[in-house]
Design an enzyme around this catalytic site. Sequence first.
Site, PDB file in Angstrom:
ATOM      1  N   GLU A 178       2.851  -2.731 -12.045  1.00 29.16           N
ATOM      2  CA  GLU A 178       1.904  -2.445 -10.974  1.00 29.16           C
ATOM      3  C   GLU A 178       0.538  -3.063 -11.246  1.00 29.16           C
ATOM      4  OE1 GLU A 178       2.546  -1.300  -8.080  1.00 29.16           O
ATOM      5  OE2 GLU A 178       4.609  -0.723  -8.484  1.00 29.16           O
ATOM      6  N   HIS A 185       1.207  -8.113  -2.709  1.00 36.03           N
ATOM      7  CA  HIS A 185       1.535  -7.069  -3.678  1.00 36.03           C
ATOM      8  C   HIS A 185       2.896  -7.344  -4.320  1.00 36.03           C
ATOM      9  CE1 HIS A 185       1.539  -2.788  -5.131  1.00 36.03           C
ATOM     10  NE2 HIS A 185       2.850  -2.992  -5.070  1.00 36.03           N
ATOM     11  N   GLU A 186       3.890  -7.585  -3.496  1.00 38.80           N
ATOM     12  CA  GLU A 186       5.240  -7.814  -4.036  1.00 38.80           C
ATOM     13  C   GLU A 186       5.326  -9.130  -4.795  1.00 38.80           C
ATOM     14  OE1 GLU A 186       7.103  -5.388  -4.214  1.00 38.80           O
ATOM     15  OE2 GLU A 186       6.147  -4.108  -2.708  1.00 38.80           O
TER      16      GLU A 186
END
Length: 489
Positions: free
Chosen positions: A284, A254-255
């Site tokens: 996002e 995700h990061e």
Amino acid sequence: MTAFDNLMAFQRDTSALGQIAGRLGWDQETMMPRGAAGQRGLEMAAIESVLHARKSDPRVGEWLEAAQAPDAVGSAQLREIRRAYERAQKVPADLAKKLAQVTSVAQGKWAQARADEDVATFLPVLEEVVALKREEGEALANGGDVYDALVEDYEPHTTSDDIAAIFDAMRPRLVALRAAVLERPKLKGVEGEFDENAQMKLSRHLAKTFGYDMSKGRVDKAVHPFSSGSGSDVRITTRTSLTDPFNCFYSTIHEVGHAAYEQGIDPSFELTPLGRGVSMGVHESQSRIYENQLGRSRAFTGWLFEQMKNAFGDFGLDTADEFYAAVNRVQNGCIRTEADEVQYNLHIMLRFDLERAIMSGDLQVAEIESAWNDRFKADFGYAVDKPSNGVLQDVHWSVGYMGYFPTYSLGNVYAGCLYEALREAVPNLDDQLAQGDTSGATGWLRKNLQHHGSLFAPRDVIEQASGKTPGPDALLGYVERKFGEIYGL
């Protein structure tokens, strides 16, 4: 030098100072001694005071009046500088400085309260943060909606009513899918304990697999995973759990989505207003498509299954199909960052409604824990067991990020649109992912979205990349097909 040249030179120095402030924040969450929190608050306030003075410097206004853009990129630079200047002019310098100091201290108090499961010790400083953010919102709104003014910081040209309309369209289908899935037999999960050093080793391997340039970044541990920086210094953090390695691996992926966006921006934009992600919703979209549509796909999890067997041996799952189901299983849980794709947006809707009520004054800070617990019980059907699984689980309110939460779901919506276009553009995507090769997907995203930085408005860049006006149908169709297949609906 022309007015445009002077303005850009001034802006680059301002951006460089902003990067230094960001590095102080990164250090605070990763390596800073606990006893340094008070001093760090003063340091953050001092640098914010300098930044605010530069952002609202009258010379910026004079240069903007006189500047002539040399090209379309220059016009976009002026657009972003003007927007930031007008917002900075509305916020008093003392308020900006006070916010930086209080939120720096509040972050440390949140982390300690979370560790101690003690909401009461956090509420006084949260009350202070909320009052300051409300004051900031009122200054920015100039008589308009306070919460909308704060959302504008994270998702320009989007209002809370826009967001509520999207959520109203999503909620019924997500609730129906959740109910259908939870009636099905539970799926197996991993078993045993997973060495945390081995988790971090595989986590770094995953970061590289998704295109993260480790020569311009690093992976560390933090209470709450995050990405920090832009240009040639973009750092990420993750966290480990002895019994849940997916927490570490998917937090990392995700990061990396965030970090890859920043690393993928046109290098000529570095330290300019265009040299960063255009909005948190678009940001996002990158973290969520990396984590979910790519990282949790059947093809990629087949490759990850082999990597985990090599790293940990037997962990209770015998086949790649079992592993894919385990990675995506829907189950009760309180933690947003660990939520599956069916339930994740329901977590965001809860936070959106609560923080909107807080900023309007309809909900008092003293009532926030009980309001959270009541809403969670109503939405999910079971009770929050402890504050770290409830109102204390997220860092956002402690650091003053009111208006940030809805961008997670906007990012999911954008990711759904992008994924449809990506699959059409890269027809052999599954074959590549099955080999642990993400370059087709990440290369397409870099070319069609990441490279542009803030050159285009948020929805415009999504529409250009995906070929469609952003809306929730693509995401909802993807989720319904995927989990319908996994659970045999």
